[in-house]
Structures are given as C-alpha cells and as structure tokens.
Design an enzyme around this catalytic site. Structure first.
Site, PDB file in Angstrom:
ATOM      1  N   GLU A   3      17.250 -20.915  -1.611  1.00 58.84           N
ATOM      2  CA  GLU A   3      16.149 -19.750  -1.628  1.00 58.84           C
ATOM      3  C   GLU A   3      16.663 -18.595  -0.716  1.00 58.84           C
ATOM      4  OE1 GLU A   3      13.610 -23.059  -2.165  1.00 58.84           O
ATOM      5  OE2 GLU A   3      15.049 -22.833  -0.794  1.00 58.84           O
ATOM      6  N   PHE A  51       0.460 -30.551   2.085  1.00 59.71           N
ATOM      7  CA  PHE A  51       2.098 -30.712   1.682  1.00 59.71           C
ATOM      8  C   PHE A  51       2.390 -29.154   1.406  1.00 59.71           C
ATOM      9  CE2 PHE A  51       5.154 -31.426  -1.697  1.00 59.71           C
ATOM     10  CZ  PHE A  51       6.061 -32.190  -0.950  1.00 59.71           C
ATOM     11  N   GLN A  52       3.429 -29.085   1.771  1.00 60.90           N
ATOM     12  CA  GLN A  52       4.406 -27.964   1.844  1.00 60.90           C
ATOM     13  C   GLN A  52       3.589 -26.578   1.995  1.00 60.90           C
ATOM     14  OE1 GLN A  52       6.534 -27.722  -1.988  1.00 60.90           O
ATOM     15  NE2 GLN A  52       8.310 -28.850  -1.136  1.00 60.90           N
ATOM     16  N   LYS A  72      -1.839 -20.996  -5.181  1.00 57.96           N
ATOM     17  CA  LYS A  72      -1.941 -21.774  -6.338  1.00 57.96           C
ATOM     18  C   LYS A  72      -3.221 -21.581  -7.433  1.00 57.96           C
ATOM     19  CE  LYS A  72      -0.638 -26.043  -8.774  1.00 57.96           C
ATOM     20  NZ  LYS A  72       0.227 -25.264  -9.836  1.00 57.96           N
ATOM     21  N   MET A  81      35.302 -13.710  14.819  1.00 65.04           N
ATOM     22  CA  MET A  81      34.935 -12.607  16.097  1.00 65.04           C
ATOM     23  C   MET A  81      34.452 -13.271  17.336  1.00 65.04           C
ATOM     24  SD  MET A  81      34.416  -9.717  16.775  1.00 65.04           S
ATOM     25  CE  MET A  81      34.377  -8.725  15.090  1.00 65.04           C
TER      26      MET A  81
END
Length: 563
Positions: free
Chosen positions: A49, A111-112, A161, A477
C-alpha cells in the site's frame, strides 16, 4: 439513477476525470473492486500500500492533476500513512480512499479496524468518514476540490463497508460551496505595488523560488520576472525546474547543500522575494542570521506559512500564479521608464563571480566512480529531457546539484518529510502518466530496498522505469554525518550485505546491469535507457564520497564546508 455506494464512488471518479488509481484490495473494499471492471478508471495493483500512495503522489507531481489510491481498512490504511505525510509535507494533491468496517462495528475493535481518520488528522488537509450514502457523492466532490485548491494536499475518505452496499439516487454536484473554506487566490493590489516599489529601490534583489511555483503552474511568470528585471534566482529542492536550470541567472539550490553562489547571494541581497516557499530549516540554516541585509517579501497562498519561521516585511497572500501575473503587469508598465537590467547588472556580475570562483565540483582524481559523475552523465545523455525521481539521502542531493532541471514537474522527490523508498513508486506513477517519456529513479542502495517489491508492478504493467543505483554500500547521508560529526562511528550504516541487484531485476522479469569501472558508465546508461523494459543499473560508486557544499546543522549559510 439508483446506484450502490461502490458504484457511486466509481461514477464520481469518472466525473472528476480520473483515468487511473493505484491500489491493493481487501475485504473492506471488495465491493468497490467488484465494480472496477465495469468502470473506465484503470486500476494498477501495487505490491504494498505504501507503493500505492507514493505512485499516486508521483502521478500528481508529474501531471499537476490529483492522484488517487484505494486501499482496504486496518493495516491497508495504516500502510499509506507515510505516503500521506509525504504528500502533506510537500503540498501534493492526492485523494486516498480507505475501506472501513461496517458502521455498527466501528469502535468495537472489529477485525482490521483502525481509526484512520484520527490517525491521519495531523497529516491530511482534511479527512472524512462517510456515515450516510446520501453524502458520498458530495464528499468525493469536496475531497477533490480541497485536494487541488488553495495550498494543495492529501485528503482521505474513509468508506464503511455497509455504505458501499447501500443504494441511493446518484447525483453529482456541479460545484462546491464550503463556508469554512475560502482560499485567497487573488493578491491585494496595494501589496503588489509595495513589492514593485521595493524592486525598484533594490540594488541587490534575489528571487527565492519554492515548490508553490510549480504547484500553481506559475513557472512562466517567474521566468519572465527574473529575466526581464535581471534578478538572480535561487530555488529550494522542491522548486527545481520552475526557473530553467541552465539559465545564467540561476544560482542553483540554496541551503544546507546549496551552492556557494546561492548562499552568498542570500546573505548579501537587499531584497529577498520568496515565492511559494516556506523557509524550511534546511534552507535557512541559523535562523537569526538568514538574509540579514534583506527586506523580505513572502508570496504564499497559505497565510499560516507567512511569519511562521522568519519575520516578513511585506506579506502577499495569494496563489503564486495570480501574484506573479500581477507583478508582471505592474512592472511591465514601468519598462520604458525604469532600466531594470542596467540597475541590477552589477549585482548579477557579483553573484556570477561567486559562481565561477566556487562552482559545484568534486575531486575526480581516482579510478573510483564518483556519484556526481554518474548524475552528470545522466544529464548529458538525456539533455534534461527526462522525469527524474529520487530516493532520499546523498543520491537525492547529487541529483539536485548535478542535473539541470529546465522544466517544471520533472523532479519528483520527497522534500519535506525525506521519505526513503519514495522515488521508485513515484517514478512508477509518473511513467503511467507519461508512457512515452524516459523516467529515471536515481536511488541509493539503502532507499531502493524499501519499496523494491514494486518491481513486479512495473513489470506486470509494462512501465519501463529505469532505476540507477548509486551503490556505495552505506546509508550514505547518515554515514556522512557520522564521519564529520561523530568521529567516524559508523554504527548501523554499513550496507555491504545487500542483494545482487542484477539477479533481483532478472528474477522480477526486468533487466539488470552492473557497472564497476568508470569507462563503462556512459555506455551502460545509454544502453539501459534504450531498453523498453524496467531496468536496474547497479553502479558501484566511491564508498565514502560526501555531499558538498554542506552547512552544518545550526550554522549560518555562509559557514559552508566546501570540497
């Protein structure tokens, strides 16, 4: 026409002219994915993602349009946070759609489930949780409007959803009216005339250009002003390309790794015209010694950016394009009565003397491949006609210093947040926007491994991005700081244990090259740039090469460490 929430979302994207979005599916957005094949909006499946949000960001920077990504709830949403913060820091217009658990489960540790609205509140321009399907179309319209207007930035829309499954009449608003959001685009004419008066009085004026010039599309107005009034121009990292990098008036980047001429010009100018820049600490150095002799004019569309870091004598709150157009109109009327060029020529001579006496340079006296040499060769081969993305660190600074950006929207780099792993997926987004252009990611061997899985995305989607790794076997760096300020205590910066990048490219179905000798650099780059496939060029460069000039943290711009 009655549609489900999922169908409405895609219809809204079509209305906004979205041709592509980058995403990764999951249970909370599966209904949207079910509708995508019936939509005109192309979906590019990324492998992480973070790749989706960076690709949308790169697409936005390269095109000037709003980038779009779609991810699922929970970890899918949280994986975009770094990219959202990257876009927020650099004022990039991106709209992020995240799935969410059904409304009845919100707050129940389902969940999630995560509170992505709460998580991203500090790093989005605005965000929404859609609670009613009747608000969906209006919310999407507002999201795109907010992302692209005023000071652009990322806007997140969280979609439960069950809202995606509800049905309602689809009506897309023609316009947006938000009482609490009225960005000031037009400049106050009184302030414009004050600036013109100051320009006439100044003997040593300097234009300090930032990313806002590119975002607003005002590069032509800026170029006219610099050339017609004979004013030297310096730029932030984000502003590179707004003023032609090969113009005699261009001094290069200013700040911590800026040019000697640019930093000396800031220190000695009597008028500093800052356009679309925010006086970042990497630019100003020690704030109390920044531009000590200058009257400072600050043009910015965001009023909260003015007076934030430095005291400004003349603020001009407006879109950069409108402000520079107004300045052009006012100064144009004086061209016959006031000899801008003759008045400013002694100052131009001075800054050009600084540039000649202390140019950007490096010691190229060994057989080792210098990273600066590689960037010079990339510029020589492309003649500046390429889109350059960078990772973050030494590779980023060398790409800024030794490649001349002559057009806007051709440098894609994480300036404000400094996000390692940004460059490759950003290049992927730019390549999707411009399939016939040469898109190159100048990378370090540390940064490139952060989003290397997107090799599969570019291979599957036939996006021939070229990755040039300046491979020094270090997190360069950080190692440079350890060398200069921590007695070479190279703790956790050695990257000698790394994959075989040539075999890695081949494993993904791409093309790989390795360069270990200086004589092979140009030949290999030319060959790689002609290949119509994704390519990794692993160039083994000088291991302990440093980026110079360098202003140590907390020092004044004149306290530069030189080669």
């Amino acid at each position: 026409m009655k549609l489900t929430g999922a169908q409405i979302l895609l219809k809204c994207l079509e209305k906004e002219g979205v041709d592509v979005m980058f995403g990764f599916p999951g249970g909370a957005v599966i209904d949207i994915y079910d509708e995508i094949p019936r939509s005109s909006v192309e979906h590019i499946l990324v492998r992480h993602e973070q790749g989706a949000i960076h690709a949308a960001d790169g697409y936005a920077r390269a095109t000037g349009r709003v980038g779009v990504c779609l991810v699922t709830s929970g970890p899918g949403a949280t994986n975009t946070v770094t990219g959202i913060a990257t876009a927020y820091a650099d004022s990039i217009p991106v709209v992020i759609f995240t799935g969410q658990v059904p409304r009845a489960l919100i707050g129940n540790d389902a969940f999630q489930e995560v509170d992505i609205v709460g998580i991203t509140r500090p790093c989005t321009k605005h965000n929404y949780l859609v609670q009613d399907i009747k608000d969906l179309a209006k919310t999407v319209k507002q999201a795109f409007y907010l992302a692209r207007t005023g000071r652009p930035g990322p806007v997140l829309v969280d979609l439960p959803k069950d809202v995606q499954n509800q049905i309602t009449e689809f009506e897309y608003p023609d316009k947006v009216e938000m009482r609490s959001y009225k960005p000031t685009n037009k400049p106050h004419i009184g302030q414009v005339r004050k600036v013109v008066k100051l320009l006439k009085e100044a003997k040593r004026p300097l234009i300090y250009s930032g990313g806002g010039v590119i975002t607003s599309g005002s590069h032509e107005e800026l170029t006219w002003l610099g050339r017609k009034l004979r004013i030297p121009v310096t730029s932030t990292l984000m502003g590179l390309g707004a003023f032609p990098g090969d113009d005699e008036l261009f001094l290069g980047m200013l700040g911590m790794h800026g040019t000697y001429a640019a930093n000396m010009a800031v220190n000695n100018c009597d008028l500093l015209l800052a356009v679309g820049a925010r006086f970042d600490d990497r630019v100003t150095g020690k704030i109390t010694t920044f531009a000590p002799r200058a009257t400072i004019v600050h043009i910015d569309v965001d009023p909260t950016s003015i007076q934030k870091n430095v005291s400004v004598h003349v603020p001009l709150v407006a879109d950069c394009k409108s402000a520079l157009a107004a300045l052009k109109k006012e100064t144009k009327a004086t061209l016959d009565e006031f000899d801008w060029q003759a008045d400013h020529q002694p100052w131009v001579d001075q800054v050009q003397t600084w540039a000649r006496e202390h140019p950007l340079t490096y010691k190229d006296n060994t057989d080792a491949i210098k990273p600066q040499f590689v960037v010079e060769k990339i510029y020589e081969i492309t003649k500046g006609d390429a889109i350059i993305a960078t990772e973050v660190g030494q590779n980023q600074m060398w790409a800024a210093q030794f490649y001349k950006y002559t057009r806007p929207n051709t440098l894609l780099t994480s300036g404000g947040l400094g996000t390692m792993g940004y460059g490759f997926p950003a290049a992927m987004g730019a390549q999707r926007a411009f399939p016939d252009k040469l898109v190159i990611d100048i990378a370090g061997d540390g940064s490139i491994q952060m989003c290397i899985q997107e090799m599969m995305t570019v291979v599957c989607n036939k996006l021939p991005v070229k990755i040039v790794i300046l491979n020094n076997g270090y997190l360069g760096m950080v190692r440079q700081w350890q060398e200069l300020f921590y007695e070479k205590n190279y703790c956790a910066t050695c990257m000698d244990a790394q994959p075989d990048f040539v075999k890695l490219a081949e494993a993904y179905g791409a093309v790989g090259y390795r360069v270990t000798e200086k004589k092979d650099v140009e030949k290999t780059l030319r060959e790689a740039f002609k290949v119509d496939k994704p390519v990794i060029v692993d160039i083994r460069v000088e291991k302990e090469e440093n980026v110079y000039p360098m202003v140590p943290a907390g020092a004044s711009l004149t306290e530069m460490l030189l080669v």
